[in-house]
Scaffold this motif. Structure first.
Motif, PDB file in Angstrom:
ATOM      1  N   ARG A 284       0.790  -1.154   0.095  1.00 50.16           N
ATOM      2  CA  ARG A 284      -0.014   0.026   0.048  1.00 50.16           C
ATOM      3  C   ARG A 284       1.034   1.207   0.033  1.00 50.16           C
ATOM      4  NH1 ARG A 284      -5.679  -0.135   3.047  1.00 50.16           N
ATOM      5  NH2 ARG A 284      -4.984   2.201   3.215  1.00 50.16           N
ATOM      6  N   LEU A 285       0.656   2.378  -0.846  1.00 49.46           N
ATOM      7  CA  LEU A 285       1.311   3.238  -1.064  1.00 49.46           C
ATOM      8  C   LEU A 285       1.344   4.150   0.254  1.00 49.46           C
ATOM      9  CD1 LEU A 285       3.269   5.259  -2.674  1.00 49.46           C
ATOM     10  CD2 LEU A 285       0.948   6.143  -3.724  1.00 49.46           C
ATOM     11  N   ASP A 286       0.225   4.380   0.799  1.00 52.17           N
ATOM     12  CA  ASP A 286       0.054   5.090   2.153  1.00 52.17           C
ATOM     13  C   ASP A 286       1.179   4.471   3.078  1.00 52.17           C
ATOM     14  OD1 ASP A 286      -1.670   2.894   2.218  1.00 52.17           O
ATOM     15  OD2 ASP A 286      -3.355   4.150   3.287  1.00 52.17           O
ATOM     16  N   TYR A 287       1.218   3.275   3.456  1.00 56.39           N
ATOM     17  CA  TYR A 287       1.966   2.680   4.270  1.00 56.39           C
ATOM     18  C   TYR A 287       3.315   2.991   4.049  1.00 56.39           C
ATOM     19  CZ  TYR A 287       4.061  -0.978   7.175  1.00 56.39           C
ATOM     20  OH  TYR A 287       4.762  -1.739   7.876  1.00 56.39           O
ATOM     21  N   LEU A 288       3.661   2.842   2.835  1.00 56.20           N
ATOM     22  CA  LEU A 288       4.988   2.947   2.620  1.00 56.20           C
ATOM     23  C   LEU A 288       5.296   4.670   2.749  1.00 56.20           C
ATOM     24  CD1 LEU A 288       7.595   1.573   1.442  1.00 56.20           C
ATOM     25  CD2 LEU A 288       6.925   1.959  -0.805  1.00 56.20           C
ATOM     26  N   VAL A 289       4.538   5.349   2.161  1.00 53.16           N
ATOM     27  CA  VAL A 289       4.872   6.802   2.306  1.00 53.16           C
ATOM     28  C   VAL A 289       5.091   7.323   3.819  1.00 53.16           C
ATOM     29  CG1 VAL A 289       3.886   9.032   2.205  1.00 53.16           C
ATOM     30  CG2 VAL A 289       3.938   7.525   0.074  1.00 53.16           C
ATOM     31  N   GLY A 290       4.241   6.649   4.733  1.00 51.71           N
ATOM     32  CA  GLY A 290       4.439   7.055   6.050  1.00 51.71           C
ATOM     33  C   GLY A 290       5.445   6.620   6.665  1.00 51.71           C
ATOM     34  N   TRP A 291       6.040   5.431   6.214  1.00 51.39           N
ATOM     35  CA  TRP A 291       7.218   5.230   6.706  1.00 51.39           C
ATOM     36  C   TRP A 291       8.676   6.024   6.290  1.00 51.39           C
ATOM     37  CZ3 TRP A 291       9.390   1.946  10.221  1.00 51.39           C
ATOM     38  CH2 TRP A 291       8.393   0.820  10.924  1.00 51.39           C
ATOM     39  N   THR A 292       8.250   6.560   4.998  1.00 55.71           N
ATOM     40  CA  THR A 292       9.325   7.467   4.678  1.00 55.71           C
ATOM     41  C   THR A 292       9.369   9.077   5.445  1.00 55.71           C
ATOM     42  OG1 THR A 292       8.063   8.581   2.499  1.00 55.71           O
ATOM     43  CG2 THR A 292       9.464   6.352   2.242  1.00 55.71           C
ATOM     44  N   GLU A 293       8.048   9.329   5.853  1.00 54.82           N
ATOM     45  CA  GLU A 293       7.953  10.552   6.387  1.00 54.82           C
ATOM     46  C   GLU A 293       8.291  10.438   7.891  1.00 54.82           C
ATOM     47  OE1 GLU A 293       4.209  12.297   3.806  1.00 54.82           O
ATOM     48  OE2 GLU A 293       3.893  11.141   5.655  1.00 54.82           O
ATOM     49  N   ALA A 294       8.438   9.303   8.427  1.00 57.95           N
ATOM     50  CA  ALA A 294       9.071   9.044   9.965  1.00 57.95           C
ATOM     51  C   ALA A 294      10.352   9.677  10.026  1.00 57.95           C
ATOM     52  CB  ALA A 294       8.917   7.657  10.169  1.00 57.95           C
ATOM     53  N   ALA A 295      10.455  10.473  11.106  1.00 51.32           N
ATOM     54  CA  ALA A 295      12.056  10.852  11.517  1.00 51.32           C
ATOM     55  C   ALA A 295      12.428  10.221  12.616  1.00 51.32           C
ATOM     56  CB  ALA A 295      11.639  12.379  11.748  1.00 51.32           C
ATOM     57  N   GLY A 296      13.699  10.361  12.661  1.00 50.17           N
ATOM     58  CA  GLY A 296      14.445   9.789  13.930  1.00 50.17           C
ATOM     59  C   GLY A 296      14.228   9.945  15.213  1.00 50.17           C
TER      60      GLY A 296
END
Length: 853
Positions: free
Chosen positions: A473-485
């Motif tokens: 799912r694209l929203d799942y993948l994008v959510g991970w890329t937007e997560a910060a340390g």
């Protein structure tokens, strides 16, 4: 339910029974009788006896639907009955008619994507038919003299209007599989010694889970097993939860404990575990090679109707020009299944593509760049291409029928029924249809990308945490890329959040949203309600809300992608597509083979493409090895790859490498692809020239021979002195990925490296010197390159008319002739399935997705 009712309709019941018998080479029935067993075993037995007697006495064929048969081996028990959707009873061949055949069948409303039904679904359907056949064969009430036929039949939709078509297959292997699996289950049931008085959870909690997050989702115990794994403190259970394959778990276990290295574990798997532990996505190290966000791209999201294979509730389109992204343009359709809706979808897309083509011609006079459709998932692409395939078939049928009318013949379908000639495709519609069919042909080539799946682009750059299946799912993948340390994700919480979201980023809807939209379109639930009121405002609001979510996710994905640096090889990928689309533009302008899907081309043309496909695959692998360190690592890890290997720097003066390969050694010339996970092609000293016709020329890479001479005598045999012309900055212990130059076109010096470009179609496409009059002036020379559809379909229309006059087509011929095209045109007056006439029904709680399919 809509499709099953069509199977029983008098217009189709006799066709299904007759064609099934014809495909089985049985006698043509004198008549077809349709009877209903009302899902009752006693009634089924009575009707079977009557049908058997009728077949022997009069030669009539009977289609029985609503059957109920005791499950194989459980006739005198309370076990759930087998309920075949229909069966056909027909007399055996011969004048004496001493017996009858029982042909078991099922009706399956399987979607046709790109004109085909997925093989795995057909297999599942025939396995269910095999269960019915085995159960009927062992039933004590089967009439004497009636035998279950070796073949079974599936009634599946022939077109988007759900009109049934019979597909026959030999059940020998399926029935063996069924017998084996049922016997296994009986043995397991005896050994399990389950006490029905105790809760099922207590019985299964101590069992070792055989869990796969991608394939177990349809099981009724999926949530239970996942919960057990989530609550476990065993580090190995995390690997099971993530879906790491069994053969890698022992080696990957150290990564769960915090180690950064594991021998023999693919880089993508290690990154998935690291992302799960850290709560942030891991980068693959690859720079951008995609064309997302460039002028000439058209972003598309669709809300697909679950009630129809090609049904569309709405579409939103955004065009990207030289001044950036435009506004989203949203369209909602109140008749999702209608043929006119499909034309409207193509018209909207065709306008955007035509504008994109015009911009490309203006910006690059003489050599316009490629245009692309950008979608959030593969299902959106499949739906668009399937609609194009549908309309192309309608247009080709129209051309044949216009020829029939011109010659004074009646317009008939393949089965000889009166046809209604549809309206012609407009130029704008045809542009979209032709472009999408070009994408269908391009699927055989790895480097071609008329349609770009954004999800796969994001996945090329980032590895998300949690089960890999969730990253579909694209929203799942994008959510991970937007997560910060400083604000990491907890993979289970985030997965549940995405799973419970009422919206989806792709074409398909969630069950809740699909039900709400269907209810607003067709009315309230329940057949007993005499009058149901639709709610157009709510329907439109729900569709717009769904499209808004999809477009916002796509915008977020584009923001993530556009924040990444571009690779030096990005233009190489664009050139491959631009060269191929130059051929497509000639197809479109000359109306020559622009409406033909790949599966309808002749065998010689397909066979001639094999070398082209191989060249494309080689070029794709080589470019990926240069630009993606994970891909290079995977090639070096794979035991089947001979040309790529790991090399460790032993010393720098002289430069000695320890090469981990049995095939790359003394005398081999190698090029360095990556150093410590960094792609060498992206170095400042490297340049890529995409202008040469035959190859991409790369300058500045480290290329040189491996020599054993000069290595210390006591050194291992895998140590070699490497003398590249462009000496890289290396340090002892550096891990390199190198490739043998024998993998590339012949290279005399050690400076320029060539990557051969894949060739475009030169056999069945208009050439550069073809024009509108070429075929008319020299038909023999131009019959395979630029012959227009109008001429080709007129010839085929005349051929069909000649065959029909000689009694070689349906319905005169027996056995029936199969229609290989099965284009989407219904006979005049033929009933069609409309799932929106009646309100939806709740799925029974005891049924799973596997049961329904």
């Amino acid at each position: 339910m809509t499709f099953e009712r069509l199977v029983r309709h008098e217009s189709f019941a006799s066709k299904i029974a007759t064609k099934a018998l014809g495909y089985l080479e049985l006698e043509r029935p004198s008549e077809v009788v349709t009877v209903n067993a009302h899902v009752n075993a006693s009634m089924t037995a009575t009707l079977l006896a009557e049908s058997h007697e009728r077949a022997i006495r009069t030669g009539a064929t009977t289609l029985i639907y609503g059957m109920a048969v005791p499950f194989l081996g459980f006739e005198n028990s309370r076990a759930t009955e087998i309920k075949p959707d229909f069966s056909v009873v027909a007399p055996k061949r011969g004048s004496d008619r001493t017996g009858s055949w029982l042909v078991v069948g099922d009706a399956k409303d399987y979607e046709r994507l790109r004109s085909r039904i997925d093989d795995s679904r057909m297999l599942k359907g025939f396995l269910q038919v095999a269960v019915g056949a085995e159960s009927c064969s062992s039933w004590s009430l089967l009439p004497r003299g009636m035998d279950v036929h070796t073949h079974g039949v599936l009634a599946v939709p022939r077109n988007s209007f759900l009109q049934p078509e019979a597909v026959v297959e030999n059940l020998h292997d399926h029935r063996e599989e069924v017998r084996l699996r049922i016997e296994e289950r009986r043995v397991e049931a005896v050994e399990a010694d389950y006490d029905e008085s105790k809760p099922l959870s207590e019985f299964v909690s101590h069992l070792i889970a055989t869990f796969d997050p991608s394939s177990c989702t349809t099981c009724t115990l999926f949530s239970f097993c996942r919960s057990e794994l989530r609550s476990s403190t065993d580090p190995g259970d995390l690997l099971v939860e993530l879906g790491i394959s069994r053969d890698l778990r022992a080696r990957a276990l150290v990564l769960v404990d915090g180690s950064n290295e594991a021998v023999g574990v693919p880089a993508s798997v290690a990154a998935n575990i690291a992302a799960t532990r850290q709560g942030t996505a891991q980068t693959t190290g690859q720079l951008r090679v995609d064309q997302v966000g460039r002028p000439g791209t058209v972003n598309v999201v669709i809300a697909k109707s679950d009630a129809a294979a090609l049904g569309v509730h709405g579409i939103a389109i955004q065009r990207i020009a030289s001044d950036g992204r435009g506004e989203w343009e949203t369209h909602v359709y109140d008749d999702p299944q209608a043929s006119d809706t499909r034309r409207k979808v193509m018209r909207v897309l065709g306008r955007a593509l035509s504008s994109a083509m015009r911009d490309q011609r203006t910006s690059s006079v003489g050599s316009p760049g490629a245009i692309h459709v950008v979608v959030p998932d593969k299902v959106t692409a499949d739906l668009l291409v399937s609609i194009a395939d549908n309309l192309a078939g309608v247009e080709l049928s129209r051309l044949r029928w216009e020829r029939d009318t011109e010659m004074g013949r009646a317009a008939l379908t393949f089965d000889g029924e009166p046809a209604i000639t549809p309206a012609a495709l407009s130029e704008v519609d045809r542009t979209a249809v032709s472009f999408l069919l070009e994408e269908d042909r391009a699927r055989a080539f790895t480097l071609r990308c008329p349609i770009i799946d954004v999800r796969s682009v994001v996945a090329r750059h980032f590895v998300a945490g949690g089960p890999e299946a969730n990253a579909g799912r694209l929203d799942y993948l994008v959510g991970w890329t937007e997560a910060a340390g400083d604000n990491p994700l907890e993979h289970r919480t985030f997965a549940d959040e995405i799973e419970n979201c009422v919206h989806t980023p792709g074409a398909r809807l969630t069950n809740r949203q699909s039900d709400a939209i269907h209810e607003a379109l067709s009315g309230g639930r329940g057949r007993s309600t005499p009058a149901r009121s639709t709610d157009p405002p709510t329907y439109e609001a729900l569709v717009v809300e769904e499209l808004s979510y999809k477009s916002s996710v796509l915008d977020r994905a584009l923001d993530v992608i556009e924040g990444l640096p571009a690779s030096r090889l990005r233009d190489a990928y664009r050139v491959v597509e631009s060269d191929a689309q130059e051929v497509w533009r000639r197809r479109l302008s000359l109306r020559a083979s622009d409406l033909v899907r790949f599966g309808r081309t002749y065998r010689f043309w397909r066979n001639s493409h094999v070398p082209m496909i191989e060249d494309d695959g080689l070029c794709s692998t080589q470019l990926l090895a240069f630009s993606n360190p994970h891909a290079a690592h995977g090639l070096a890890t794979s035991p089947g790859t001979r040309q790529v290997a790991f090399a460790t720097v032993i010393s720098t003066l002289p430069l000695v490498l320890d090469v981990d390969s049995r095939r790359v050694g003394d005398g081999s010339r190698v090029v360095m692809l990556a150093r410590n996970g960094e792609p060498c092609v992206e170095a400042e000293s490297v340049s890529v020239d995409v202008s040469p016709k035959g190859a991409f020329k790369i300058d500045g890479l480290s290329i040189g021979p491996l020599e054993m001479a000069g290595v210390a005598e006591h050194a291992p045999k895998t140590h070699f002195i490497w003398e590249p012309k462009a000496v890289p900055e290396l340090a002892e212990g550096d891990l390199l990925v190198v490739a043998d130059l024998g993998w590339f076109p012949e290279l005399r010096a050690n400076r320029y490296l060539n990557v051969a470009k894949p060739q475009t179609d030169r056999l069945s496409a208009p050439r550069e010197d073809c024009d509108f009059s070429s075929y008319e002036e020299n038909p023999e020379l131009h019959q395979w390159c630029c012959r227009p559809h109008e001429s080709r379909e007129a010839e085929w229309s005349d051929e069909l008319a000649d065959r029909r006059a000689r009694g070689m087509l349906n319905p005169e011929v027996w056995p029936p002739v199969r229609d290989g095209d099965a284009f989407e045109v219904s006979p005049s007056g033929s009933p069609v399935g409309n799932p929106y006439i009646e309100a939806g029904e709740e799925v029974p709680e005891e049924l799973t997705i596997d049961d329904i399919e």
